[in-house]
Motif scaffolding. Structure first.
Motif, PDB file in Angstrom:
ATOM      1  N   VAL A  65      -4.040 -10.388  13.173  1.00  0.00           N
ATOM      2  CA  VAL A  65      -5.474 -10.695  13.243  1.00  0.00           C
ATOM      3  C   VAL A  65      -6.099 -10.279  14.569  1.00  0.00           C
ATOM      4  N   PRO A  66      -5.523 -10.609  15.744  1.00  0.00           N
ATOM      5  CA  PRO A  66      -6.177 -10.204  16.998  1.00  0.00           C
ATOM      6  C   PRO A  66      -6.291  -8.688  17.160  1.00  0.00           C
ATOM      7  N   ALA A  67      -5.406  -7.956  16.520  1.00  0.00           N
ATOM      8  CA  ALA A  67      -5.404  -6.501  16.655  1.00  0.00           C
ATOM      9  C   ALA A  67      -6.342  -5.819  15.675  1.00  0.00           C
ATOM     10  N   HIS A  68      -6.383  -6.313  14.444  1.00  0.00           N
ATOM     11  CA  HIS A  68      -7.084  -5.602  13.373  1.00  0.00           C
ATOM     12  C   HIS A  68      -8.292  -6.362  12.829  1.00  0.00           C
ATOM     13  N   GLY A  69      -8.429  -7.626  13.169  1.00  0.00           N
ATOM     14  CA  GLY A  69      -9.456  -8.435  12.533  1.00  0.00           C
ATOM     15  C   GLY A  69      -8.908  -9.085  11.275  1.00  0.00           C
ATOM     16  N   HIS A  70      -9.563 -10.160  10.864  1.00  0.00           N
ATOM     17  CA  HIS A  70      -9.063 -10.966   9.745  1.00  0.00           C
ATOM     18  C   HIS A  70      -8.991 -10.163   8.443  1.00  0.00           C
ATOM     19  N   ALA A  71     -10.042  -9.408   8.144  1.00  0.00           N
ATOM     20  CA  ALA A  71     -10.091  -8.695   6.858  1.00  0.00           C
ATOM     21  C   ALA A  71      -9.006  -7.627   6.773  1.00  0.00           C
ATOM     22  N   THR A  72      -8.890  -6.796   7.809  1.00  0.00           N
ATOM     23  CA  THR A  72      -7.893  -5.729   7.774  1.00  0.00           C
ATOM     24  C   THR A  72      -6.479  -6.294   7.814  1.00  0.00           C
ATOM     25  N   ALA A  73      -6.265  -7.353   8.615  1.00  0.00           N
ATOM     26  CA  ALA A  73      -4.935  -7.977   8.657  1.00  0.00           C
ATOM     27  C   ALA A  73      -4.546  -8.485   7.274  1.00  0.00           C
ATOM     28  N   GLY A  74      -5.491  -9.102   6.575  1.00  0.00           N
ATOM     29  CA  GLY A  74      -5.207  -9.560   5.217  1.00  0.00           C
ATOM     30  C   GLY A  74      -4.898  -8.412   4.282  1.00  0.00           C
ATOM     31  N   ALA A  75      -5.641  -7.317   4.412  1.00  0.00           N
ATOM     32  CA  ALA A  75      -5.398  -6.155   3.552  1.00  0.00           C
ATOM     33  C   ALA A  75      -4.023  -5.554   3.817  1.00  0.00           C
ATOM     34  N   ILE A  76      -3.617  -5.516   5.086  1.00  0.00           N
ATOM     35  CA  ILE A  76      -2.291  -4.999   5.421  1.00  0.00           C
ATOM     36  C   ILE A  76      -1.210  -5.850   4.764  1.00  0.00           C
ATOM     37  N   MET A  77      -1.353  -7.167   4.864  1.00  0.00           N
ATOM     38  CA  MET A  77      -0.343  -8.051   4.282  1.00  0.00           C
ATOM     39  C   MET A  77      -0.307  -7.935   2.761  1.00  0.00           C
ATOM     40  N   ARG A  78      -1.466  -7.823   2.134  1.00  0.00           N
ATOM     41  CA  ARG A  78      -1.481  -7.673   0.671  1.00  0.00           C
ATOM     42  C   ARG A  78      -0.777  -6.387   0.265  1.00  0.00           C
ATOM     43  N   ALA A  79      -1.013  -5.310   1.024  1.00  0.00           N
ATOM     44  CA  ALA A  79      -0.363  -4.040   0.702  1.00  0.00           C
ATOM     45  C   ALA A  79       1.152  -4.158   0.853  1.00  0.00           C
ATOM     46  N   VAL A  80       1.608  -4.783   1.931  1.00  0.00           N
ATOM     47  CA  VAL A  80       3.053  -4.925   2.136  1.00  0.00           C
ATOM     48  C   VAL A  80       3.670  -5.776   1.044  1.00  0.00           C
ATOM     49  N   ASN A  81       3.015  -6.872   0.709  1.00  0.00           N
ATOM     50  CA  ASN A  81       3.567  -7.760  -0.321  1.00  0.00           C
ATOM     51  C   ASN A  81       3.570  -7.113  -1.700  1.00  0.00           C
ATOM     52  N   ALA A  82       2.730  -6.089  -1.871  1.00  0.00           N
ATOM     53  CA  ALA A  82       2.719  -5.348  -3.132  1.00  0.00           C
ATOM     54  C   ALA A  82       3.596  -4.100  -3.071  1.00  0.00           C
ATOM     55  N   ASP A  83       4.429  -3.999  -2.019  1.00  0.00           N
ATOM     56  CA  ASP A  83       5.320  -2.854  -1.818  1.00  0.00           C
ATOM     57  C   ASP A  83       4.556  -1.552  -1.624  1.00  0.00           C
ATOM     58  N   GLU A  84       3.335  -1.650  -1.106  1.00  0.00           N
ATOM     59  CA  GLU A  84       2.533  -0.461  -0.794  1.00  0.00           C
ATOM     60  C   GLU A  84       2.549  -0.255   0.722  1.00  0.00           C
ATOM     61  N   VAL A  85       3.744   0.023   1.237  1.00  0.00           N
ATOM     62  CA  VAL A  85       3.923   0.091   2.688  1.00  0.00           C
ATOM     63  C   VAL A  85       3.130   1.246   3.293  1.00  0.00           C
ATOM     64  N   GLU A  86       3.081   2.386   2.613  1.00  0.00           N
ATOM     65  CA  GLU A  86       2.344   3.527   3.163  1.00  0.00           C
ATOM     66  C   GLU A  86       0.867   3.191   3.336  1.00  0.00           C
ATOM     67  N   GLU A  87       0.298   2.468   2.393  1.00  0.00           N
ATOM     68  CA  GLU A  87      -1.107   2.078   2.518  1.00  0.00           C
ATOM     69  C   GLU A  87      -1.285   1.132   3.695  1.00  0.00           C
ATOM     70  N   ALA A  88      -0.348   0.211   3.869  1.00  0.00           N
ATOM     71  CA  ALA A  88      -0.416  -0.695   5.015  1.00  0.00           C
ATOM     72  C   ALA A  88      -0.364   0.089   6.323  1.00  0.00           C
ATOM     73  N   LEU A  89       0.515   1.085   6.383  1.00  0.00           N
ATOM     74  CA  LEU A  89       0.633   1.872   7.611  1.00  0.00           C
ATOM     75  C   LEU A  89      -0.601   2.727   7.851  1.00  0.00           C
ATOM     76  N   ARG A  90      -1.250   3.172   6.790  1.00  0.00           N
ATOM     77  CA  ARG A  90      -2.501   3.923   6.964  1.00  0.00           C
ATOM     78  C   ARG A  90      -3.562   3.046   7.623  1.00  0.00           C
ATOM     79  N   MET A  91      -3.624   1.770   7.218  1.00  0.00           N
ATOM     80  CA  MET A  91      -4.594   0.868   7.830  1.00  0.00           C
ATOM     81  C   MET A  91      -4.268   0.620   9.292  1.00  0.00           C
ATOM     82  N   VAL A  92      -2.977   0.508   9.594  1.00  0.00           N
ATOM     83  CA  VAL A  92      -2.570   0.367  10.996  1.00  0.00           C
ATOM     84  C   VAL A  92      -2.986   1.601  11.791  1.00  0.00           C
TER      85      VAL A  92
END
Length: 248
Positions: A56-83
């Motif tokens: 959250v401190p790095a990406h903001g609440h919305a993006t941090a949540g989106a990253i976690m949803r992507a990881v939990n859905a096994d969409e790691v590449e999408e999570a890394l794109r957001m990072v």
């Protein structure tokens, strides 16, 4: 290990409802249910919550949540794109700060012309009004140079940021070299997140002082904020890396 919502909540000073909300939002993996219907969490859920709160401190609440949803859905590449996008935004913001400091250096040297003025030395277009001369420019070319709409410069004028003189014959706005420097500074401050009122105050301070000294504290704070974001991105990346290796 079986964990209750209160076990996850206590570690971070959260409410149990917040933990349940994070699960419903997909930030935590789905919890198992006991025979009586209560949520039962595991160490992976605790790791997911720690990772989200580190992001959250790095990406903001919305993006941090989106990253976690992507990881939990096994969409790691999408999570890394957001990072990657957050890192790119930080790099762009650092460039913006450098541009502000460069604009201030120009402002501190009133005899200098702003560098890289497109069209400098070019003749007028067929049918166009005569140029203002003396290193000055009109609103259209200046807006084009900055990638802005002329309406934006008119808004800045109404807000008192930069008020150009008017050509007596044509009534056109004429931006002197000093006006152009102020517009460049205002543009960079606006890109850096400064509101119209704050930008106007900064410009007024710089003009009154005859140089950029009043902005030094603001620039230091800006540097500190960017450094804090960079460190937060590192901490968030470390937490995410750990979470990706957590057994399911």
């Amino acid at each position: 290990m079986r964990l209750r919502p209160i076990d996850l909540a206590r570690e971070h000073g959260l409410s149990t409802q917040a933990v349940r909300n994070y699960e419903e939002a997909g930030i935590l993996p789905p919890a198992e249910r006991s025979s009586s219907g209560y949520r039962v969490y595991a160490p992976r859920h605790a790791a997911a919550l720690r990772t989200f709160l580190a992001l959250v401190p790095a990406h903001g609440h919305a993006t941090a949540g989106a990253i976690m949803r992507a990881v939990n859905a096994d969409e790691v590449e999408e999570a890394l794109r957001m990072v990657d996008r957050s890192h790119a935004q930080l790099a762009e913001d650092r460039g913006t700060l450098e541009d502000v400091e460069a604009a201030l250096r120009d402002l501190a040297a009133p005899g200098r012309e702003p560098a890289g003025d497109p069209g400098a030395g070019a003749g007028p277009r067929p049918g166009a009004a005569p140029g203002p001369g003396g290193g000055a420019t009109f609103i259209g070319p200046l807006a084009h140079r900055l990638g802005l709409r002329p309406a934006t410069l008119r808004t800045w004028e109404r807000a008192g940021l930069v008020v150009p003189r008017r050509d007596r014959r044509t009534g056109y706005r004429v931006y002197t070299a000093a006006d152009v420097r102020d517009v460049l500074l205002a543009h960079q401050l606006r890109r850096g997140g400064h509101g119209l009122e704050r930008t106007a105050r900064v410009l007024e301070q710089v003009r009154a002082a005859g140089g950029p000294e009043p902005l030094q504290a603001t620039l230091r704070e800006w540097h500190e904020r960017l450094t804090a974001r960079g460190l937060a991105l590192l901490a968030g990346a470390a937490a995410l890396h750990t979470y990706l290796g957590t057994p399911r």
